[in-house]
Design an enzyme around this catalytic site. Structure first.
Site, PDB file in Angstrom:
ATOM      1  N   CYS A  26       0.812  -1.221   0.000  1.00  0.00           N
ATOM      2  CA  CYS A  26       0.000   0.000   0.000  1.00  0.00           C
ATOM      3  C   CYS A  26       0.844   1.268   0.000  1.00  0.00           C
ATOM      4  O   CYS A  26       0.587   2.198  -0.767  1.00  0.00           O
ATOM      5  CB  CYS A  26      -0.977  -0.004   1.174  1.00  0.00           C
ATOM      6  SG  CYS A  26      -0.210  -0.037   2.814  1.00  0.00           S
ATOM      7  N   HIS A  83      -6.041   1.975  -3.416  1.00  0.00           N
ATOM      8  CA  HIS A  83      -5.045   1.376  -2.518  1.00  0.00           C
ATOM      9  C   HIS A  83      -4.661  -0.006  -3.011  1.00  0.00           C
ATOM     10  O   HIS A  83      -5.238  -0.531  -3.955  1.00  0.00           O
ATOM     11  CB  HIS A  83      -5.596   1.301  -1.080  1.00  0.00           C
ATOM     12  CG  HIS A  83      -6.785   0.400  -0.942  1.00  0.00           C
ATOM     13  ND1 HIS A  83      -6.771  -0.731  -0.159  1.00  0.00           N
ATOM     14  CD2 HIS A  83      -8.022   0.464  -1.480  1.00  0.00           C
ATOM     15  CE1 HIS A  83      -7.956  -1.323  -0.209  1.00  0.00           C
ATOM     16  NE2 HIS A  83      -8.729  -0.619  -1.004  1.00  0.00           N
ATOM     17  N   HIS A 125      -2.462   0.868   7.228  1.00  0.00           N
ATOM     18  CA  HIS A 125      -2.730   0.781   5.802  1.00  0.00           C
ATOM     19  C   HIS A 125      -2.981   2.189   5.278  1.00  0.00           C
ATOM     20  O   HIS A 125      -3.542   3.026   5.989  1.00  0.00           O
ATOM     21  CB  HIS A 125      -3.965  -0.103   5.560  1.00  0.00           C
ATOM     22  CG  HIS A 125      -4.241  -0.386   4.133  1.00  0.00           C
ATOM     23  ND1 HIS A 125      -3.489  -1.250   3.376  1.00  0.00           N
ATOM     24  CD2 HIS A 125      -5.216   0.094   3.296  1.00  0.00           C
ATOM     25  CE1 HIS A 125      -3.986  -1.295   2.147  1.00  0.00           C
ATOM     26  NE2 HIS A 125      -5.033  -0.480   2.076  1.00  0.00           N
TER      27      HIS A 125
END
Length: 186
Positions: A88, A151, A139
């Site tokens: 990510c 993402h 994240h």
């Protein structure tokens, strides 16, 4: 004498009545509009009205959707930065570096303190959104619009998700805004 005036009176009333009636447009009017009313000569065609230039936010959204299409389905790989696999923070790092001209830190930990903190209700295209995915897990994604963010998902690879999805909504942590305007001017 009265008989001689009667036809003239009727003609005047009839003419006056016609001139007072509202004008009715006909299909031929459109064809006549290309000619000058004074000279009857053709007039040059009017150039089409130009479309307004897209705003920077619209351009950024379009760029993020293009990035999604170009990278869609690349699998998630912790530490990866290639088409074989990407994580990510690498996705965010590469998009910001290559398409926005901004050098970000490589890891989510340091990206989470870049720029300025903003509230979720203030999100604009290009803002970073962060999530707590475990005791120490973090994240990151890039906000696009209307609750959507780009993402690299562990389960789906590079994808677009909604902040309102149960999984993401319950793990939302913070958002950061980078100064995109000043980086585009340099």
């Amino acid at each position: 004498m009265k008989r001689k005036l009667l036809p003239y009176s009727l003609a005047i009333l009839t003419t006056a009545g016609c001139s007072m009636a509202p004008y009715q447009h006909s299909p031929d009017d459109a064809a006549d509009a290309s000619h000058s009313p004074a000279t009857g000569r053709p007039q040059p065609a009017q150039p089409p009205t130009p479309e307004p230039a897209p705003s920077p936010a619209e351009l950024l959204k379009a760029s993020l959707y293009q990035q999604h299409q170009a990278r869609k389905g690349i699998p998630y790989r912790l530490g990866g930065m290639s088409r074989r696999g990407i994580d990510c923070s690498a996705l965010v790092y590469l998009i910001y570096r290559d398409h926005m001209g901004i050098q970000l830190p490589r890891t989510t930990q340091y990206q989470a303190v870049a720029g300025e903190a903003i509230e979720q209700g203030e999100l604009r295209p290009g803002d970073l959104v962060f999530f707590r995915t475990g005791r120490r897990g973090r994240h990151v994604g890039i906000y696009i619009e209307e609750g959507k963010f780009l993402h690299a998902s562990v389960s789906k690879g590079v994808t677009i998700s909604q902040l309102t999805d149960y999984y993401w909504k319950s793990r939302y942590w913070r958002a950061r805004r980078l100064d995109l305007e000043s980086s585009n001017q340099s």
